[in-house]
Design a protein around this motif. Structure first.
Motif, PDB file in Angstrom:
ATOM      1  N   ALA A 135     -20.900  54.155 118.117  1.00  0.00           N
ATOM      2  CA  ALA A 135     -21.208  54.167 119.543  1.00  0.00           C
ATOM      3  C   ALA A 135     -22.699  54.213 119.832  1.00  0.00           C
ATOM      4  CB  ALA A 135     -20.528  55.362 120.203  1.00  0.00           C
ATOM      5  N   GLU A 359     -12.587  50.536 118.731  1.00  0.00           N
ATOM      6  CA  GLU A 359     -13.389  49.807 119.714  1.00  0.00           C
ATOM      7  C   GLU A 359     -13.669  50.675 120.942  1.00  0.00           C
ATOM      8  OE1 GLU A 359     -12.777  47.587 116.796  1.00  0.00           O
ATOM      9  OE2 GLU A 359     -10.888  47.804 117.896  1.00  0.00           O
ATOM     10  N   VAL A 363     -17.516  51.808 122.428  1.00  0.00           N
ATOM     11  CA  VAL A 363     -18.086  51.553 123.756  1.00  0.00           C
ATOM     12  C   VAL A 363     -18.183  52.822 124.592  1.00  0.00           C
ATOM     13  CG1 VAL A 363     -17.169  49.204 123.719  1.00  0.00           C
ATOM     14  CG2 VAL A 363     -15.862  50.988 124.888  1.00  0.00           C
ATOM     15  N   THR A 368     -22.750  50.293 122.886  1.00  0.00           N
ATOM     16  CA  THR A 368     -22.114  49.087 122.370  1.00  0.00           C
ATOM     17  C   THR A 368     -21.423  48.349 123.507  1.00  0.00           C
ATOM     18  OG1 THR A 368     -21.731  50.202 120.269  1.00  0.00           O
ATOM     19  CG2 THR A 368     -20.462  48.203 120.682  1.00  0.00           C
ATOM     20  N   SER A 369     -21.585  47.037 123.550  1.00  0.00           N
ATOM     21  CA  SER A 369     -21.018  46.228 124.626  1.00  0.00           C
ATOM     22  C   SER A 369     -19.592  45.805 124.304  1.00  0.00           C
ATOM     23  CB  SER A 369     -21.889  44.984 124.851  1.00  0.00           C
ATOM     24  OG  SER A 369     -21.201  44.022 125.615  1.00  0.00           O
ATOM     25  N   LEU A 370     -18.689  46.029 125.238  1.00  0.00           N
ATOM     26  CA  LEU A 370     -17.313  45.564 125.081  1.00  0.00           C
ATOM     27  C   LEU A 370     -17.278  44.042 124.962  1.00  0.00           C
ATOM     28  CD1 LEU A 370     -14.381  46.805 125.150  1.00  0.00           C
ATOM     29  CD2 LEU A 370     -14.310  46.053 127.521  1.00  0.00           C
ATOM     30  N   ALA A 391     -16.479  45.538 130.646  1.00  0.00           N
ATOM     31  CA  ALA A 391     -17.773  45.709 129.969  1.00  0.00           C
ATOM     32  C   ALA A 391     -18.818  46.260 130.931  1.00  0.00           C
ATOM     33  CB  ALA A 391     -18.231  44.387 129.373  1.00  0.00           C
ATOM     34  N   PHE A 394     -18.124  50.071 131.479  1.00  0.00           N
ATOM     35  CA  PHE A 394     -18.394  50.957 130.340  1.00  0.00           C
ATOM     36  C   PHE A 394     -19.883  51.051 130.010  1.00  0.00           C
ATOM     37  CE2 PHE A 394     -13.859  50.775 129.407  1.00  0.00           C
ATOM     38  CZ  PHE A 394     -13.623  52.001 128.812  1.00  0.00           C
ATOM     39  N   ARG A 395     -20.666  50.033 130.317  1.00  0.00           N
ATOM     40  CA  ARG A 395     -22.069  49.979 129.898  1.00  0.00           C
ATOM     41  C   ARG A 395     -22.886  51.059 130.581  1.00  0.00           C
ATOM     42  NH1 ARG A 395     -25.255  49.075 126.179  1.00  0.00           N
ATOM     43  NH2 ARG A 395     -26.304  47.092 125.798  1.00  0.00           N
TER      44      ARG A 395
END
Length: 411
Positions: A135, A359, A363, A368-370, A391, A394-395
């Motif tokens: 992560a 995964e 994220v 980390t980018s989905l 994405a 989550f970012r």
């Protein structure tokens, strides 16, 4: 059939042998003083330390400390900071690490304790099979001080210039000055951990045999203070141990001080992937960096974990999750987040995304980018546009990073 290597919580009178076994798996030796210091560090968390035993001898270990980790949205949240992981060289390839990890995660789940486990690893490939995702990364950064002039936007200070009042303080007097700075930074910066007294003691523990030929620790502060740096001087290098600053000005001034130390033409440190220094340098070529994994995240209880963090954009998505190691997480989960709050519940609705627990761990902290995982084939989009929307939610604003400094790396 009797388990040949039973796993159980260690007893106080077994702690010394357990610690020495862990040290051996890490290629280290612990002195009697080291053991006493570590007994004090572990003391409140002794019931969280597990051992695998061959007879009365510990041959495998894992444990965790209950810490607060700052999540996206500036939320310090209880986590299991996993540590003390090792299997004796005489007992490897017998499934002990798997059994210890399964026991640890199952107990966390069944007790309703911390919903997230976090570790740093000496070997990144080990923990993916247990559902951990990478992560957060770190830069191993080396800066050539001779070519480290700053941009005009940073005041344009050249090598040998100054950006503000930086002063040395004795290490013995440093903690009351720098603790408020650390607290201000860690409660707003994703990836930073709280630091109770026993972990501050470890931060400043400085035995000569652990200095690798460098000097004792030095501490400088800036201003009121609104920033500090902890460092050592080695052979033609400054080894930056920790830097925290609450303002851009104090960050720049502390770096200028470090880069201007005489007879040491390089500064070396671990840094965040988006370390602001890289944007202060007039010549980006003055900094050489290699990327390494750092924070590995495992969602122990998926619903509780996903509800614990904030999201950067509204999201309404059904996740189909596979989790072979923690099967209670497997299934479809409806995640919905907006300014009014976050919900995550099991559902029978059609899935929008298919992915594994690893995964989601990757994220989780917003680094980390989905979308990047989807491009690598690790996330399957089942509804058009679902990857892009999830994405964005989550970012995070900044890359997560943990400054380290206490016992935390694992096997």
């Amino acid at each position: 059939m009797t388990d040949p290597y039973p796993i159980r919580t260690i007893h106080p009178d077994e702690l010394t042998a357990w610690l020495r076994m862990v040290a051996d798996t890490w290629g280290q030796d612990y002195s009697d003083q080291d053991v006493e210091d570590l007994r004090a560090l572990i003391g409140p968390d002794l019931d969280r330390m597990l051992g695998a035993f061959d007879g009365d001898q510990p041959v495998g270990a894992t444990g965790y400390h209950r810490r607060l980790l700052t999540l996206p949205g500036g939320r310090p949240t209880p986590i299991a900071a996993v540590n003390w992981v090792g299997v004796s060289p005489t007992h490897r390839r017998r499934g002990l690490l798997t059994a210890l990890t399964r026991r640890q995660l199952t107990e966390l789940h069944e007790s309703g304790a911390e919903p997230i486990a976090v570790l740093t690893a000496s070997e990144a490939a080990i923990y993916g099979r247990f559902g951990y995702g990478i992560a957060g990364t770190r830069l191993r950064l080396t800066v050539d001080s001779r070519n480290a002039a700053f941009t005009p936007a940073a005041g344009g200070a050249p090598a040998g210039g100054a950006l503000g009042a930086v002063r040395r303080v004795p290490v013995a007097d440093a903690r009351p000055l720098i603790t408020p700075v650390y607290e201000a930074v860690r409660t707003t910066t994703v990836g930073w951990l709280d630091r109770p007294d026993r972990f501050w003691h470890t931060r400043f523990d400085d035995p000569e045999h652990q200095r690798d030929g460098a000097t004792a620790l030095r501490v400088v502060v800036h201003g009121a203070p609104d920033g500090y740096a902890i460092y050592r001087l080695g052979h033609q290098k400054v080894h930056l141990v920790e830097l925290a600053a609450t303002t851009p000005a104090s960050h720049a001034a502390l770096w200028r001080y470090l880069l201007d130390l005489d007879l040491h033409p390089a500064v070396e440190c671990d840094a965040a992937p988006d370390e602001p220094l890289l944007h202060l340098l007039l010549d980006h070529g003055a900094a050489a960096a290699t990327v390494h994994d750092q924070l590995h995240v495992r969602l122990v209880d998926l619903g509780r974990a996903l509800r614990a963090r904030a999201y950067s954009a509204p999201v309404d998505v059904v996740l189909e999750v596979t989790d072979r190691f923690c099967p209670w997480n497997s299934g479809r989960h409806h995640l919905a987040a907006d300014p009014g709050g976050v919900s995550c519940e099991p559902t029978g609705a059609p899935a929008d995304l298919r992915l594994s627990a690893a995964e989601l761990g990757a994220v989780y902290l917003g680094g980390t980018s989905l979308a990047a995982l989807a491009a690598a084939g690790r996330v399957e989009e089942l509804r058009p546009g679902a990857v892009a929307r999830a994405a964005a939610a989550f970012r995070g604003e900044r890359e997560p990073f943990y400054p380290g400094g206490e016992v935390f790396p694992v096997y």
